[in-house]
Design a protein around this motif. Structure first.
Motif, PDB file in Angstrom:
ATOM      1  N   ARG A 145       0.842  -1.193   0.000  1.00  0.00           N
ATOM      2  CA  ARG A 145       0.000   0.000   0.000  1.00  0.00           C
ATOM      3  C   ARG A 145       0.882   1.249   0.000  1.00  0.00           C
ATOM      4  NH1 ARG A 145      -3.723  -1.874   5.100  1.00  0.00           N
ATOM      5  NH2 ARG A 145      -3.720  -4.096   4.577  1.00  0.00           N
ATOM      6  N   LYS A 146       0.243   2.404  -0.016  1.00  0.00           N
ATOM      7  CA  LYS A 146       1.001   3.660  -0.081  1.00  0.00           C
ATOM      8  C   LYS A 146       1.672   4.005   1.241  1.00  0.00           C
ATOM      9  CE  LYS A 146      -2.447   6.199  -1.381  1.00  0.00           C
ATOM     10  NZ  LYS A 146      -3.177   7.450  -1.730  1.00  0.00           N
ATOM     11  N   GLU A 147       1.267   3.343   2.320  1.00  0.00           N
ATOM     12  CA  GLU A 147       1.771   3.720   3.642  1.00  0.00           C
ATOM     13  C   GLU A 147       3.290   3.574   3.748  1.00  0.00           C
ATOM     14  OE1 GLU A 147      -0.164   2.473   7.180  1.00  0.00           O
ATOM     15  OE2 GLU A 147      -2.053   2.054   6.169  1.00  0.00           O
ATOM     16  N   GLN A 192      -0.541  11.186   7.969  1.00  0.00           N
ATOM     17  CA  GLN A 192      -1.023  10.540   6.749  1.00  0.00           C
ATOM     18  C   GLN A 192      -0.069  10.757   5.576  1.00  0.00           C
ATOM     19  OE1 GLN A 192      -5.063  12.124   6.395  1.00  0.00           O
ATOM     20  NE2 GLN A 192      -5.844  10.419   7.601  1.00  0.00           N
ATOM     21  N   THR A 194       2.406   9.509   2.725  1.00  0.00           N
ATOM     22  CA  THR A 194       2.463   8.311   1.876  1.00  0.00           C
ATOM     23  C   THR A 194       3.526   8.482   0.808  1.00  0.00           C
ATOM     24  OG1 THR A 194       0.791   9.143   0.336  1.00  0.00           O
ATOM     25  CG2 THR A 194      -0.003   7.845   2.210  1.00  0.00           C
TER      26      THR A 194
END
Length: 200
Positions: A145-147, A192, A194
């Motif tokens: 994922r983008k995390e 948040q 990313t």
């Protein structure tokens, strides 16, 4: 070194809790939750040891199995309490990947892996258990994922290798490198942050 050993055991227990809780959220029975907790705890370290041509540490040291069992039991018996402590568990997870990264890098260097290989294996130690967990639960692994997750582990692993080459005291090196992983992970989630999407 003894401190790192106990931190590694604590990390295994925390990852077992994480895996078992993730399974319980999918309505999986108690055996499935225990199995998921087990593979989450030992997946990354086992893969690292296999690449280093070693027997996985939990095979020789029963304390790891005890720690994992304790983690699974905590997840099953105190599920409602833990559900309310999601933020606290996230902090433990952030600390866990930090120290798992350091343990992975240190062990890889000890068994004469190159610096670059030690960085990759340190990252594997921290994230691959979660990859196996998410795959079993039919979820997209966090690493895909983008995390900012594996990137945080790579940053700490690189710092450890550089400080080790510079002759920095091992305990100080471990603390600084693990802290870097944890801080990056916490900040990324808090704000948040990313990574950019390929082609985005």
């Amino acid at each position: 070194m003894e401190l790192i050993y106990y931190i590694d055991l604590l990390g295994a227990m925390v990852f077992a809790i994480s895996g078992a809780m993730a399974a319980s959220r999918h309505g999986i029975d108690i055996f499935g939750a225990a199995f998921t907790g087990f593979v989450t705890a030992i997946g990354g370290g086992s893969l690292r040891d296999i690449f280093l041509n070693l027997r996985p540490v939990w095979v020789n040291d029963g304390n790891y199995l005890i720690a994992i069992l304790a983690g699974v039991l905590i997840a099953v018996l105190f599920k409602k309490v833990l559900d309310k402590l999601a933020r606290t568990l996230f902090l433990f997870d952030a600390l866990g990947i930090g120290f798992f990264t350091v343990v992975g890098v240190q062990k890889s260097l000890l068994f004469e892996a190159s610096g670059i290989a030690a960085v990759v294996l340190g990252m594997f130690s921290a994230v691959m258990g979660g990859v196996i967990r998410d795959t079993l639960l039919n979820e997209t692994p966090l690493i895909l994922r983008k995390e900012i997750y594996a990137t945080a582990c790579l940053s700490g692993a690189i710092l450890f290798v550089l400080l080790d080459m510079g002759g920095v005291n091992y305990n100080l090196n471990a603390f600084l490198s693990a802290s870097l992983v944890s801080v990056i992970r916490v900040i990324a989630v808090r704000y948040q942050l990313t990574l950019p999407i390929v082609g985005g």
